[in-house]
Scaffold this motif. Structure first.
Motif, mmCIF file in Angstrom:
data_model
loop_
_atom_site.group_PDB
_atom_site.id
_atom_site.type_symbol
_atom_site.label_atom_id
_atom_site.label_comp_id
_atom_site.label_asym_id
_atom_site.label_seq_id
_atom_site.Cartn_x
_atom_site.Cartn_y
_atom_site.Cartn_z
ATOM 1 N N ASN A 210 61.516 86.639 29.187
ATOM 2 C CA ASN A 210 62.716 85.963 29.224
ATOM 3 C C ASN A 210 64.002 86.386 30.001
ATOM 4 O O ASN A 210 64.877 85.540 30.332
ATOM 5 C CB ASN A 210 62.743 85.083 28.122
ATOM 6 C CG ASN A 210 61.898 84.075 27.471
ATOM 7 O OD1 ASN A 210 61.220 83.666 28.394
ATOM 8 N ND2 ASN A 210 61.483 84.277 26.250
ATOM 9 N N SER A 211 64.028 87.719 30.038
ATOM 10 C CA SER A 211 64.967 88.504 30.706
ATOM 11 C C SER A 211 65.078 88.425 32.252
ATOM 12 O O SER A 211 66.216 88.877 32.797
ATOM 13 C CB SER A 211 65.034 89.709 30.179
ATOM 14 O OG SER A 211 64.197 90.680 30.721
ATOM 15 N N LEU A 212 64.059 88.163 32.802
ATOM 16 C CA LEU A 212 63.950 88.080 34.490
ATOM 17 C C LEU A 212 64.864 87.036 34.919
ATOM 18 O O LEU A 212 65.347 86.140 34.217
ATOM 19 C CB LEU A 212 62.488 87.644 34.664
ATOM 20 C CG LEU A 212 61.597 88.706 35.130
ATOM 21 C CD1 LEU A 212 60.970 89.341 33.818
ATOM 22 C CD2 LEU A 212 60.295 88.180 35.969
ATOM 23 N N ILE A 213 65.642 87.396 35.930
ATOM 24 C CA ILE A 213 66.686 86.410 36.511
ATOM 25 C C ILE A 213 65.791 85.253 36.779
ATOM 26 O O ILE A 213 64.579 85.187 37.365
ATOM 27 C CB ILE A 213 67.471 87.048 37.763
ATOM 28 C CG1 ILE A 213 66.118 87.335 39.013
ATOM 29 C CG2 ILE A 213 67.928 88.328 37.278
ATOM 30 C CD1 ILE A 213 67.041 87.561 40.121
ATOM 31 N N ASN A 214 66.414 83.944 37.023
ATOM 32 C CA ASN A 214 65.971 82.784 37.433
ATOM 33 C C ASN A 214 65.420 82.845 38.924
ATOM 34 O O ASN A 214 65.976 83.329 39.545
ATOM 35 C CB ASN A 214 67.029 81.657 37.568
ATOM 36 C CG ASN A 214 67.404 81.018 36.062
ATOM 37 O OD1 ASN A 214 66.530 81.137 35.274
ATOM 38 N ND2 ASN A 214 68.446 80.111 35.924
ATOM 39 N N GLY A 215 63.932 82.453 38.817
ATOM 40 C CA GLY A 215 63.496 82.587 40.262
ATOM 41 C C GLY A 215 62.609 83.892 40.605
ATOM 42 O O GLY A 215 62.128 84.161 41.463
ATOM 43 N N GLY A 216 62.742 84.858 39.449
ATOM 44 C CA GLY A 216 62.102 86.324 39.610
ATOM 45 C C GLY A 216 60.620 86.047 39.580
ATOM 46 O O GLY A 216 59.978 84.974 39.684
ATOM 47 N N SER A 217 60.003 87.149 39.693
ATOM 48 C CA SER A 217 58.467 87.257 39.986
ATOM 49 C C SER A 217 58.019 87.989 38.692
ATOM 50 O O SER A 217 58.277 89.290 38.521
ATOM 51 C CB SER A 217 58.027 87.652 41.135
ATOM 52 O OG SER A 217 58.624 86.952 42.180
ATOM 53 N N VAL A 231 53.250 85.533 28.947
ATOM 54 C CA VAL A 231 53.658 85.229 30.168
ATOM 55 C C VAL A 231 53.688 83.743 30.396
ATOM 56 O O VAL A 231 54.512 83.008 30.829
ATOM 57 C CB VAL A 231 53.062 85.993 31.288
ATOM 58 C CG1 VAL A 231 53.473 85.516 32.771
ATOM 59 C CG2 VAL A 231 53.505 87.585 31.273
ATOM 60 N N GLU A 232 52.364 83.257 30.231
ATOM 61 C CA GLU A 232 51.919 81.932 30.512
ATOM 62 C C GLU A 232 52.815 80.844 29.761
ATOM 63 O O GLU A 232 52.768 79.831 30.085
ATOM 64 C CB GLU A 232 50.654 81.512 30.524
ATOM 65 C CG GLU A 232 49.695 82.307 31.744
ATOM 66 C CD GLU A 232 48.302 82.303 31.856
ATOM 67 O OE1 GLU A 232 47.825 81.450 31.253
ATOM 68 O OE2 GLU A 232 47.633 83.030 32.827
ATOM 69 N N SER A 233 53.039 81.179 28.513
ATOM 70 C CA SER A 233 53.721 80.258 27.452
ATOM 71 C C SER A 233 55.342 80.307 27.684
ATOM 72 O O SER A 233 55.967 79.731 27.433
ATOM 73 C CB SER A 233 53.396 80.665 26.046
ATOM 74 O OG SER A 233 53.964 82.052 25.738
ATOM 75 N N SER A 234 55.750 81.301 28.575
ATOM 76 C CA SER A 234 57.324 81.210 28.796
ATOM 77 C C SER A 234 57.958 80.181 29.720
ATOM 78 O O SER A 234 57.225 79.710 30.725
ATOM 79 C CB SER A 234 57.555 82.586 29.808
ATOM 80 O OG SER A 234 58.760 82.870 29.985
ATOM 81 N N THR A 235 58.715 79.967 29.043
ATOM 82 C CA THR A 235 59.542 78.620 30.054
ATOM 83 C C THR A 235 60.658 78.928 30.998
ATOM 84 O O THR A 235 61.221 78.140 31.636
ATOM 85 C CB THR A 235 60.171 77.516 28.885
ATOM 86 O OG1 THR A 235 61.067 78.168 28.160
ATOM 87 C CG2 THR A 235 58.975 76.848 28.145
ATOM 88 N N ASN A 236 60.975 80.206 31.125
ATOM 89 C CA ASN A 236 61.804 81.015 32.108
ATOM 90 C C ASN A 236 61.213 80.543 33.579
ATOM 91 O O ASN A 236 60.094 80.606 33.728
ATOM 92 C CB ASN A 236 61.752 82.356 31.994
ATOM 93 C CG ASN A 236 62.844 83.043 32.814
ATOM 94 O OD1 ASN A 236 63.812 82.395 33.199
ATOM 95 N ND2 ASN A 236 62.847 84.524 32.765
ATOM 96 N N HIS A 237 62.082 80.339 34.271
ATOM 97 C CA HIS A 237 62.100 79.697 35.630
ATOM 98 C C HIS A 237 61.617 80.806 36.525
ATOM 99 O O HIS A 237 62.445 81.531 37.250
ATOM 100 C CB HIS A 237 63.153 78.864 36.315
ATOM 101 C CG HIS A 237 63.459 77.850 35.455
ATOM 102 N ND1 HIS A 237 62.678 76.854 35.260
ATOM 103 C CD2 HIS A 237 64.472 77.378 34.543
ATOM 104 C CE1 HIS A 237 63.249 75.679 34.707
ATOM 105 N NE2 HIS A 237 64.207 76.010 33.981
ATOM 106 N N ILE A 238 60.378 81.296 36.358
ATOM 107 C CA ILE A 238 59.994 82.294 37.161
ATOM 108 C C ILE A 238 58.499 82.121 37.673
ATOM 109 O O ILE A 238 57.910 81.271 37.497
ATOM 110 C CB ILE A 238 59.794 83.808 36.212
ATOM 111 C CG1 ILE A 238 58.962 83.512 35.137
ATOM 112 C CG2 ILE A 238 61.150 84.078 35.810
ATOM 113 C CD1 ILE A 238 58.591 84.823 34.087
ATOM 114 N N LYS A 239 58.130 82.922 38.843
ATOM 115 C CA LYS A 239 56.889 82.742 39.485
ATOM 116 C C LYS A 239 56.020 83.888 38.931
ATOM 117 O O LYS A 239 56.523 84.858 38.727
ATOM 118 C CB LYS A 239 57.216 83.235 41.066
ATOM 119 C CG LYS A 239 57.786 82.240 41.720
ATOM 120 C CD LYS A 239 58.080 82.519 43.296
ATOM 121 C CE LYS A 239 59.104 83.489 43.548
ATOM 122 N NZ LYS A 239 60.422 83.443 43.417
#
Length: 450
Positions: A210-217, A231-239
Motif C-alpha cells: 500500500n506504500s507504492l505511489i498511485n499508479g505504481g507497478s 497483492v491481489e487483495s490490495s485496494t491501492n491503485h497500482i498495476k
C-alpha cells in the motif's frame, strides 16, 4: 554536506558512508567494533575512525546530518548529544529516500530472494551499460560498493528489507521508500523478536504494497500464496504483474531456460532462483530492457555473494556456501542442490545462528527443511544462545523440530570441523548454510577439501 555516522562499521552503513564520500560529502563516523571487510574498506577511503568507541564531542552544530545505524542503542552518547543539539537525524533507509525523492524508486521486497533479484537486475543493467543508483545487500562482481548514489541517474534500485530502521525509528525499512516500481518474492515468517506473530509479519508486506505511489507497478510471485493474497487483495491503485517459475530443464548438472530464442544455459540453478529470474525480468522490462537483452545478460549471472556461492569444485565434488538460515530458505536451497545433483550424495550443513533460529518456540518452523539432503547436519553454539539471552535449546528439541531421526547435531566447532574434514566427499554436493561461520570455520581451508 557534513555527515556523521553513528555505527559506521556495519556492512550497509560503511557502504553508504563510502558512497557519500565519493559523492563529495564530508563524512565521519564512530563505532565500538569494526571488523573486516568493513574495516579495510573504510581505511582505504580514509574513513576509518581513529579510535573505537562513542565520542559526544564529535557531535557539533556544524554537522548537517546524523545517520543512525540499527546497531546503536537509544542511550548512545553521540545520539543523546545529537538530540540535545537538534542535529537532523536520519535512519539509513530514511536517508536513502531523501537522496532519491526525485528519482524512479524500484524496491525489491520479500522474506527471501531479494538480494539475488536485486543483484540480477543490477547485473543486467550493468551488462547493457545502463547507469542507475542502487543499494544491495551483498557484494557483487563488477561493482565496487553495495551503495551508489548520484545526482543524475534516473532510477534507483533498492533492496527492501523488512527489518526495523533504527533504534528511534521502529518502522520496517521498506515502508520508507515509497516505490514507483516494486517486487514481492515471497513471505515466510522471520524476525520473530520484532514480529511475534505470523499475522503481524504479513501485515508489514500489506503496508509495503500500500506504500507504492498511485499508479505504481507491483511485480509479484503468484506461486507464493501469501504474496498472491497480499497483492491481489490490495485496494491501492497500482498495476499488478504476476510471475511464475519459467520453463526449464536440467541436463548434465546444468540448468537450461527455455526461451523464444532457444534453450539458454544458466550459471545459477534451483526453482527459487528461476522464480527470482522471472521477477527480475519483469523489473528490467519496466526499466527499459527488452526480453532478448535480458536473456543475453542473465546467462552470465553467477549469483550474489554467499547465495548458493560455489566455493570449490572438482570432477566428483562441489561445495557451496549459502546465507540461508530461515526455514523457507533452508528448504529451498537444500531442494535446489538435490535437484541439480540428483546422482550425488547431498550433505547439507546448517548453522542455527540468528535470534529466530535459536528460539525454542520457533524451531518447529524448520520441520522438513532438510528432508531433501542425504546427510543432514545442524550446528549451533550454546554460547550464542546465552549471548542472545534465550532459553537453552537441546539437541533433542532440534532433532524433534526437524523431524529427522538421523539428524547429526554438533555444538562444538572443532568437532564439527573434524566431521567435515574427515568425511569422504567423493561423488558429493556439500552446502554450508549459515549467516555466521560455524564458530570460526575457515572457508579457505574448506576449499582444499576437493
Amino acid at each position: 554536506m557534513n555527515i556523521h555516522f553513528i555505527a559506521i562499521g556495519g556492512s550497509a552503513m560503511h557502504n553508504l558512508a563510502i558512497a557519500l564520500h565519493q559523492k563529495g560529502y564530508q563524512v565521519s563516523g564512530s563505532d565500538d567494533a569494526i571488523h573486516n571487510p568493513s574495516k579495510s574498506r573504510l581505511e582505504k577511503y580514509g574513513l576509518l575512525p581513529k579510535e573505537l568507541g562513542w565520542f559526544p564531542e564529535k557531535i557539533t552544530p556544524n554537522l548537517d546530518v546524523i545517520i543512525l545505524g540499527m546497531h546503536a542503542k537509544k542511550n548512545n552518547l553521540e545520539l543523546l548529544k545529537a538530540q540535545e543539539l537538534g542535529v537532523k537525524i536520519y535512519s539509513y533507509p530514511a536517508f536513502l529516500y531523501e537522496q532519491s525523492k526525485n528519482k524512479t524508486r524500484v524496491v525489491i521486497g520479500g522474506s527471501h530472494g531479494k538480494t539475488t533479484i536485486t543483484s540480477m537486475i543490477l547485473h543486467v543493467l550493468n551488462y547493457h551499460d545502463k547507469k542507475v543508483d542502487y543499494m544491495v545487500g551483498a557484494q557483487l562482481e563488477g561493482f565496487e560498493t553495495m551503495v551508489h548514489l548520484t545526482k543524475e541517474n534516473e532510477f534507483i534500485v533498492l533492496e527492501g528489507d523488512e527489518y526495523l530502521s533504527s533504534p528511534i525509528d521502529m518502522l520496517p525499512k521498506f515502508h520508507l521508500y515509497k516505490p514507483n516500481i516494486a517486487l514481492l518474492s515471497g513471505i515466510a515468517w522471520d524476525h520473530i523478536n520484532v514480529f511475534p506473530t505470523f499475522k503481524n509479519y504479513v501485515d508489514q508486506f500489506k503496508t509495503f504494497t500500500n506504500s507504492l505511489i498511485n499508479g505504481g507497478s507491483m511485480v509479484y510471485n503468484e506461486e507464493d500464496l501469501e504474496v498472491k493474497n497480499v497483492v491481489e487483495s490490495s485496494t491501492n491503485h497500482i498495476k499488478k504483474y504476476p510471475y511464475t517459475t519459467p520453463k526449464h530443464f536440467i541436463e548434465n548438472g546444468i540448468t537450461y531456460l527455455e526461451t523464444p530464442e532457444g534453450n539458454l544455459p544458466l550459471e545459477i540453478f534451483g526453482k527459487h532462483n528461476l522464480q527470482n529470474l522471472a521477477g527480475a525480468k519483469w523489473i528490467c522490462q519496466h526499466m527499459g530492457i527488452d526480453e532478448d537483452d535480458f536473456y543475453e545478460a542473465i546467462a552470465s549471472f553467477k549469483g550474489a555473494s554467499k547465495r548458493l556461492e560455489k566455493i570449490a569444485e572438482s570432477n566428483t565434488t562441489v561445495i557451496f556456501k549459502d546465507f540461508a538460515h530461515s526455514p523457507s530458505k533452508v528448504a529451498a536451497t537444500t531442494k535446489a542442490v538435490k535437484n541439480q545433483y540428483s546422482n550425488r550424495t547431498v550433505l547439507a550443513c546448517l548453522e542455527l545462528h540468528t535470534y529466530s533460529s535459536l528460539n525454542a518456540a520457533f524451531l518447529q518452523e524448520y520441520k522438513g527443511a532438510l528432508d531433501k539432503a542425504d546427510v543432514a547436519v545442524v550446528f549451533y553454539s550454546p554460547d550464542a544462545v546465552k549471548i542472545k539471552q534465550l532459553e537453552e535449546v537441546t539437541a533433542t528439541q532440534i532433532s524433534e523440530a526437524f523431524e529427522r531421526e538421523d539428524l547429526i547435531i554438533y555444538t562444538n566447532p572443532q568437532e564439527f570441523k573434524e566431521f567435515l574434514f574427515n568425511k569422504n566427499l567423493e561423488n558429493s554436493a556439500v552446502v554450508l548454510m549459515s549467516s555466521g561461520n560455524y564458530g570460526g570455520l575457515d572457508f579457505k581451508e574448506v576449499k582444499r577439501l576437493v
